[in-house]
Design a protein around this motif. Sequence first.
Motif, short mmCIF file in Angstrom:
data_model
loop_
_atom_site.label_atom_id
_atom_site.label_comp_id
_atom_site.label_asym_id
_atom_site.label_seq_id
_atom_site.Cartn_x
_atom_site.Cartn_y
_atom_site.Cartn_z
N ALA A 266 -2.02 2.67 -0.58
CA ALA A 266 -2.69 1.37 -0.59
C ALA A 266 -1.84 0.31 0.11
O ALA A 266 -2.37 -0.70 0.59
N MET A 267 -0.53 0.56 0.20
CA MET A 267 0.37 -0.35 0.92
C MET A 267 0.42 0.01 2.42
O MET A 267 1.20 -0.57 3.17
N GLY A 268 -0.37 1.00 2.83
CA GLY A 268 -0.42 1.40 4.22
C GLY A 268 0.62 2.44 4.61
O GLY A 268 0.86 2.67 5.80
N MET A 269 1.22 3.10 3.64
CA MET A 269 2.30 4.05 3.91
C MET A 269 1.76 5.47 4.09
O MET A 269 0.82 5.89 3.43
N ASP A 270 2.43 6.20 4.99
CA ASP A 270 2.25 7.63 5.12
C ASP A 270 3.15 8.25 4.04
O ASP A 270 4.30 7.84 3.88
N GLY B 110 6.61 2.77 -8.26
CA GLY B 110 7.20 1.45 -8.42
C GLY B 110 8.50 1.24 -7.66
O GLY B 110 8.69 0.23 -6.98
N THR B 111 9.42 2.19 -7.76
CA THR B 111 10.70 2.05 -7.07
C THR B 111 10.50 2.08 -5.57
O THR B 111 11.08 1.26 -4.84
N CYS B 112 9.69 2.99 -5.08
CA CYS B 112 9.46 3.09 -3.64
C CYS B 112 8.73 1.85 -3.13
O CYS B 112 9.04 1.35 -2.04
N ALA B 113 7.78 1.33 -3.89
CA ALA B 113 7.07 0.11 -3.48
C ALA B 113 8.05 -1.05 -3.35
O ALA B 113 7.96 -1.85 -2.40
N LEU C 154 4.02 13.71 -8.68
CA LEU C 154 3.35 13.81 -9.98
C LEU C 154 2.03 13.05 -9.84
O LEU C 154 1.96 11.86 -10.17
N PRO C 155 0.99 13.69 -9.33
CA PRO C 155 -0.24 12.97 -8.98
C PRO C 155 -0.91 12.26 -10.15
O PRO C 155 -1.58 11.24 -9.95
N ASP C 156 -0.73 12.76 -11.36
CA ASP C 156 -1.36 12.13 -12.52
C ASP C 156 -0.83 10.72 -12.77
O ASP C 156 -1.47 9.93 -13.47
N LEU C 157 0.33 10.37 -12.21
CA LEU C 157 0.91 9.04 -12.41
C LEU C 157 0.53 8.05 -11.30
O LEU C 157 0.87 6.87 -11.38
N GLY C 158 -0.13 8.53 -10.24
CA GLY C 158 -0.75 7.64 -9.26
C GLY C 158 0.14 7.02 -8.20
O GLY C 158 -0.31 6.13 -7.47
N GLY C 159 1.38 7.47 -8.05
CA GLY C 159 2.27 6.85 -7.09
C GLY C 159 1.81 6.96 -5.65
O GLY C 159 1.94 6.02 -4.86
N ARG C 160 1.27 8.11 -5.27
CA ARG C 160 0.80 8.29 -3.89
C ARG C 160 -0.27 7.24 -3.56
O ARG C 160 -0.23 6.65 -2.49
N LYS C 161 -1.19 7.02 -4.48
CA LYS C 161 -2.25 6.04 -4.24
C LYS C 161 -1.67 4.63 -4.06
O LYS C 161 -2.13 3.87 -3.22
N VAL C 162 -0.66 4.30 -4.84
CA VAL C 162 -0.01 2.99 -4.73
C VAL C 162 0.59 2.82 -3.34
O VAL C 162 0.39 1.80 -2.68
N LEU C 163 1.33 3.83 -2.89
CA LEU C 163 2.00 3.73 -1.59
C LEU C 163 1.00 3.76 -0.44
O LEU C 163 1.13 3.01 0.53
#
Length: 179
Positions: free
Chosen positions: A165-169, A129-132, A154-163
Amino acid sequence: MPPSRQVKDYIRTIVDFPHEGIFFRDVTTLFSDPRGFRMAIDQMLHPYAGERIDKVVGLEARGFILGGAIAHQLSVGFVPIRKKGKLPGPTISQDYKLEYGEAVVEIHDDAIRPGEKVLIVDDLLATGGTCAAAIKLIERLKGDIVSCAFVVDLPDLGGRKVLEAMGMDVHTLCTFDGL
């Protein structure tokens, strides 16, 4: 000869902080160890060797520590993204959702020029959320985000997928399963 230490080995886990059932991943133990801290900075820089980066953006608060060290190593500027009301000059802001409620982050409205290549840095990737919100701020200033780099995922919280999905490396040094 004992096996060499990895970044993850320098991070302590504090059980039931800040709430019961949470495993808090404390990077201050990494920061306080000179070998561990250098290892983390070197490994965070490695994927970007030879790549143009004009600014490093650090997310409040531990991202300031990492971001400042990385900006120094790259000989580029450092830009903080802070909680609302903490920056003294004209800012733009972005709200985002927390687990319970909302928060707002800000950046100075002249911190990034159009077309500048930006690396976003923080200690930990949880929900993203903060990085998005930081990505949205940088994009509003027309910066070009090279990547988002973190010490811990912390993959269980899904942040990588969020970022992503925004097109981020997204680059992380280690993962911890669970909350």
